[in-house]
Design an enzyme around this catalytic site. Structure first.
Site, short mmCIF file in Angstrom:
data_model
loop_
_atom_site.label_atom_id
_atom_site.label_comp_id
_atom_site.label_asym_id
_atom_site.label_seq_id
_atom_site.Cartn_x
_atom_site.Cartn_y
_atom_site.Cartn_z
N GLY A 116 69.73 58.28 -38.90
CA GLY A 116 69.90 59.44 -38.10
C GLY A 116 71.15 59.63 -36.90
O GLY A 116 71.62 58.64 -36.74
N ILE A 117 70.63 61.05 -36.13
CA ILE A 117 71.17 61.60 -34.99
C ILE A 117 70.56 59.91 -33.57
O ILE A 117 71.99 59.74 -33.14
CB ILE A 117 71.09 62.79 -34.39
CG1 ILE A 117 72.00 63.51 -35.65
CG2 ILE A 117 71.19 62.98 -33.09
CD1 ILE A 117 71.03 65.42 -35.22
N ASP A 151 54.80 55.70 -32.25
CA ASP A 151 54.52 56.75 -32.54
C ASP A 151 54.94 58.13 -31.20
O ASP A 151 53.86 57.90 -30.71
CB ASP A 151 53.58 57.21 -33.28
CG ASP A 151 52.67 58.07 -33.56
OD1 ASP A 151 53.32 59.57 -33.31
OD2 ASP A 151 51.84 58.24 -34.62
N ASN A 173 64.26 62.31 -28.98
CA ASN A 173 65.42 62.63 -30.29
C ASN A 173 64.27 62.86 -31.10
O ASN A 173 64.53 63.46 -32.53
CB ASN A 173 66.23 61.94 -30.45
CG ASN A 173 67.24 61.63 -31.91
OD1 ASN A 173 68.15 62.90 -32.01
ND2 ASN A 173 66.38 60.86 -32.96
N TYR A 217 59.51 75.88 -37.45
CA TYR A 217 60.50 74.49 -36.77
C TYR A 217 61.17 75.83 -35.70
O TYR A 217 61.46 74.47 -34.02
CB TYR A 217 61.81 74.54 -37.97
CG TYR A 217 62.62 73.62 -37.53
CD1 TYR A 217 62.35 71.83 -37.01
CD2 TYR A 217 63.92 73.66 -37.09
CE1 TYR A 217 63.29 71.24 -36.53
CE2 TYR A 217 65.45 72.92 -37.05
CZ TYR A 217 64.54 71.19 -36.29
OH TYR A 217 65.64 70.27 -36.20
N LYS A 267 61.19 74.02 -31.85
CA LYS A 267 62.97 74.02 -31.13
C LYS A 267 62.67 74.89 -30.02
O LYS A 267 63.65 74.37 -28.58
CB LYS A 267 63.96 73.48 -31.76
CG LYS A 267 63.76 72.62 -33.10
CD LYS A 267 63.84 71.03 -32.22
CE LYS A 267 64.10 70.35 -32.67
NZ LYS A 267 64.07 68.78 -32.48
N ILE A 306 73.54 68.61 -39.52
CA ILE A 306 74.08 67.52 -39.63
C ILE A 306 73.65 66.84 -40.44
O ILE A 306 72.59 66.82 -41.14
CB ILE A 306 74.13 66.90 -37.87
CG1 ILE A 306 73.57 67.81 -36.89
CG2 ILE A 306 74.35 65.24 -37.99
CD1 ILE A 306 75.17 68.15 -35.82
N THR A 330 72.21 63.88 -41.49
CA THR A 330 71.92 62.90 -41.61
C THR A 330 70.37 62.87 -42.69
O THR A 330 70.36 64.07 -43.69
CB THR A 330 70.32 63.08 -40.34
OG1 THR A 330 70.31 64.56 -40.49
CG2 THR A 330 72.10 62.99 -39.27
P1 NAD Z 1 66.30 62.05 -39.35
O1 NAD Z 1 64.88 62.52 -40.25
O2 NAD Z 1 67.34 62.06 -39.78
O3 NAD Z 1 65.58 61.37 -38.29
C1 NAD Z 1 64.46 61.21 -37.42
C2 NAD Z 1 63.92 60.29 -37.22
O4 NAD Z 1 62.83 60.62 -36.44
C3 NAD Z 1 63.66 59.45 -37.89
O5 NAD Z 1 63.80 57.97 -37.76
C4 NAD Z 1 62.35 59.60 -38.00
O6 NAD Z 1 61.24 57.90 -38.42
C5 NAD Z 1 62.23 59.28 -36.41
N1 NAD Z 1 60.16 60.64 -35.49
C6 NAD Z 1 59.80 61.08 -36.93
N2 NAD Z 1 58.67 61.40 -36.64
C7 NAD Z 1 58.53 60.29 -35.25
C8 NAD Z 1 57.34 59.85 -34.50
N3 NAD Z 1 55.97 61.34 -34.82
N4 NAD Z 1 57.02 58.63 -33.61
C9 NAD Z 1 58.43 58.62 -33.43
N5 NAD Z 1 59.77 58.45 -34.51
C10 NAD Z 1 59.61 59.70 -35.19
O7 NAD Z 1 66.57 63.07 -38.33
P2 NAD Z 1 67.38 63.49 -37.75
O8 NAD Z 1 68.86 65.00 -38.49
O9 NAD Z 1 68.25 62.22 -36.97
O10 NAD Z 1 67.28 64.40 -36.29
C11 NAD Z 1 67.57 63.81 -34.60
C12 NAD Z 1 66.79 65.23 -34.09
O11 NAD Z 1 67.30 65.80 -34.11
C13 NAD Z 1 65.08 65.66 -34.77
O12 NAD Z 1 64.72 66.07 -33.16
C14 NAD Z 1 65.64 66.89 -35.03
O13 NAD Z 1 65.24 68.36 -35.19
C15 NAD Z 1 67.43 67.29 -34.45
N6 NAD Z 1 67.93 68.76 -35.42
C16 NAD Z 1 68.42 67.76 -36.39
C17 NAD Z 1 69.84 68.60 -37.02
C18 NAD Z 1 70.24 68.41 -38.18
O14 NAD Z 1 71.14 68.91 -39.25
N7 NAD Z 1 70.17 67.25 -38.94
C19 NAD Z 1 69.67 69.88 -36.36
C20 NAD Z 1 69.27 69.83 -35.40
C21 NAD Z 1 68.09 69.14 -34.83
#
Ligand code: NAD
Length: 266
Positions: free
Chosen positions: A17-18, A63, A90, A160, A164, A195, A197
């Protein structure tokens, strides 16, 4: 393009993801990148991909809710690359539900990853980042992934949005504290819209479950929420993170960077 040569970067949740896009963009800009995540296979694969492109990257299983694992991860950055300059908090989780149906256990789980993870990362990384930044003109940088959900409220998103929103203000306090203590560390938050993902797909799934609409219809609905008429791409968030990691943003701290295709401008 921003220059991150001489920067050592740690990206939590960088396996997909991001986080994966940020890791890749940082590595392409010349940084040495440590990817940490619960997902070992995906994280190792991302590192192999970056190494095969001639970049410098390593993976450590981590973790973010565990303080002792943060200590191991930050010291891994030092033993592998000699220190740490940039922390990207992230890793995050997302789920929705009406407040009346949310259990205290769910609430604590969200806060444990999205808020305590950011607190523990910041607390553990600051001593290591300042060890280098206080001796250099180039500043250290802490970049926290908040969300548009950290700026505005939304039905069924109470837990959530609360997590945030906490990240947003914790970032500002981190920025002001590091400035007051003359650590030469900046801290800023990024607020993405939806986004594309796995987490973004969860937003679509929720709409399908709630309204019974088809996949394409639900995707179109989410896209239309953004005035630019589409989902954001992970790489678009990553470019903001690269800017905040680099010396191009040397006078920016305590700020919120909204990457949402205009969604919160309405
Ligand atoms: P995603 O679910 O695709 O990826 C999240 C990653 O975090 C995964 O690889 C997961 O294994 C890891 N993770 C989760 N819990 C964990 C833990 N306890 N320890 C270590 N790693 C852990 O999500 P994403 O869309 O890539 O989001 C990344 C960040 O951006 C997050 O903080 C999310 O809240 C934020 N965000 C995402 C969006 C969106 O629409 N995708 C929008 C706003 C904010």
């Amino acid at each position: 393009m921003a220059d991150l040569k001489n920067k050592i970067v740690l990206v939590s949740g960088g396996a997909r993801g991001i986080g994966a896009a940020i890791s890749e963009a940082m590595a392409k800009a010349g940084a040495k990148v440590v990817i940490s995540d619960l997902l070992e296979k995906e994280g190792q694969n991302k590192v192999s991909e970056l190494l095969s492109q001639g970049h410098q990257a390593s993976f450590i299983k981590h973790d973010v809710t565990d303080e002792s694992e943060w200590k191991k991860t930050v010291s891994f950055c030092s033993t592998t690359y000699g220190g740490l300059d940039v922390l990207v908090n992230n890793a995050g989780i997302y789920f929705t539900g009406p407040i009346e149906e949310t259990t205290l256990e769910d609430w604590k789980k969200m806060f444990s990853v999205n808020v305590e993870g950011v607190f523990l990362g910041t607390k553990t990384a600051i001593p290591e980042i300042k060890r280098r930044s206080m001796k250099r003109e180039s500043s250290g940088s802490i970049i926290n992934l908040s969300s548009i959900a950290g700026l505005v409220g939304s039905p069924s998103h109470g837990t959530y949005t609360a997590s945030k929103g906490a990240v947003k203000l914790f970032t500002k306090s981190t920025a002001l504290e590091c400035a007051a203590l003359e650590y030469n560390i900046r801290a800023n938050s990024i607020h993405p819209g939806v986004i594309d993902t796995q987490m973004g797909s969860q937003v679509i799934k929720n709409i399908i479950e709630k309204t019974g609409s088809g996949d394409n219809e639900a995707r179109a609905q989410v896209a239309e929420l953004h005035p630019l008429g589409r989902f954001g791409r992970p790489g678009e968030v990553a470019q903001t993170a690269v800017f905040l990691a680099s010396d191009d943003s040397s006078f920016i701290t305590g700020a919120e960077f909204v990457v949402d295709g205009g969604l919160t401008a309405k």
